[in-house]
Motif scaffolding. Sequence first.
Motif: not given
Length: 476
Positions: A431-446
């Motif tokens: 959720t909360d994807a920015g304009p660039a969306g998500f990519a492999v390796g992106d750091a996440l918080g829950m």
Amino acid sequence: MTHQPGSIVAVGGYLPLLRLDRAQAARSLKHFGLGGRQAGYRAVAGWDEDAFTLAAEASRALTESQPARICFASTSAPFIDRAHSSLLVDALALPRTTRTLDVAGSRRCAVAALLDALLGDGDSLIAAGERRPAKLGSPAHLAYGDGGSAARTGADGPAKLVGWASQAHDLLDSYASRGHETAYPSEERFVRDIASSAIIAPAINDACAKAGIAPGDIKWAAVHEPLSGMWKDIARRTGITAPNLAATLAEQAGDLGAAHALFALGLAFDAARPGDHVLLAGFGSGCDALIFRVDARVPGAAAVRAALGAGEAMTDYVRFLSLSGAVDLDFGVRSEFEQKAQATVVERYGRDTLGFIGGRDEQGNVQFPKTPIPVRPGAQGREALEDVRLADLPAKVASVTADRLNFTPDPPFWFGLVQFDNGARILMELTDAGPAGFAVGDALGMRLRIKSIDRKRGMRTYFWKGAPAQRPQMEA
């Protein structure tokens, strides 16, 4: 022995990612003579956020130790006959022996609950959240904001309560009911005059007198104004020269209802220095005014200030209308499916789901959900898994998909395999994807979010979703 009032030991605040540019929205209403001359931003909750999730997010950093009591405050809580404070106990993974209480009924309910906690015994967590509905085209639709705030009380904190006063006054500045959920406002000039002269100013003057200070001694204010621009008149009537950070909050994020005053208090504590006096005032069917003496930096205050400045500007007015519930878009047949929550399933798995509690097997492998037999290859039979809370652990995107065929109220539907640093790997929504969306390796918080909404029965379920670990900064 006279009982000494308590103090605030920490504060918290949370705002949704999206911030609507009010000026852009006003241009969309210009043809109809609506919208007015707007400035600033309005915090806009995602489709999967509500008063409960916003309050939970604001509270997460305040539960390193167990509070004796949790109080949930809101005028827009999703359930009528279900205690949100009990849900908070599970969402924060606190013992079920924690005392709980829900308060509502006016925009000052959170401040009133805070005052009760400070005048009582033991420590409490006051958690407030709002996502208030407003009619399309009304001033409130752009003036409101969605968000959460929290305060933790204790016997010996850095912000001590030194004076307080209350005014009970049934002023119909606006009101909503079960038959009319969007607020109906009264004439502004009438509200400004009565609220300022007969309610807010007298409560502030009484609180200052009980604190033994002059109003001019107040350095920072967090006063929830019924209407924007009232602080100048309130300050004139009381003799206060301090800035009102609740007005700053209203401009940059909107009026957060029951959560507004406590969020602004966090901003005031961030600005305050040892020895400063800070004024907190909650308004709604009266006023509660509290004076604090700040003896040291208040934990969480800097994070509240940071939350106000972190977000993503939004100019798509139709998207705002959909997210705020002002329009009901026809998403077609893909949206026509039942998502009924079974009480037996909630009873059996609800605490682990809401608290995001997985299990560690005898070999140290972490999994979610827990199962009688571990999913570890070679497991020979049942094992007692050790509880592991995943909600606060760092993770990264291992694989990701953006799907426009699966239904979501705010497409696309992002999901992927999430790799936690402790070894757990879970297929999750993002959720909360920015304009660039998500990519492999992106750091996440829950983030705690709505999982599903059963519109036929008015039921909703909650679970955690992966969100970017860092948010962008709003332009100054």
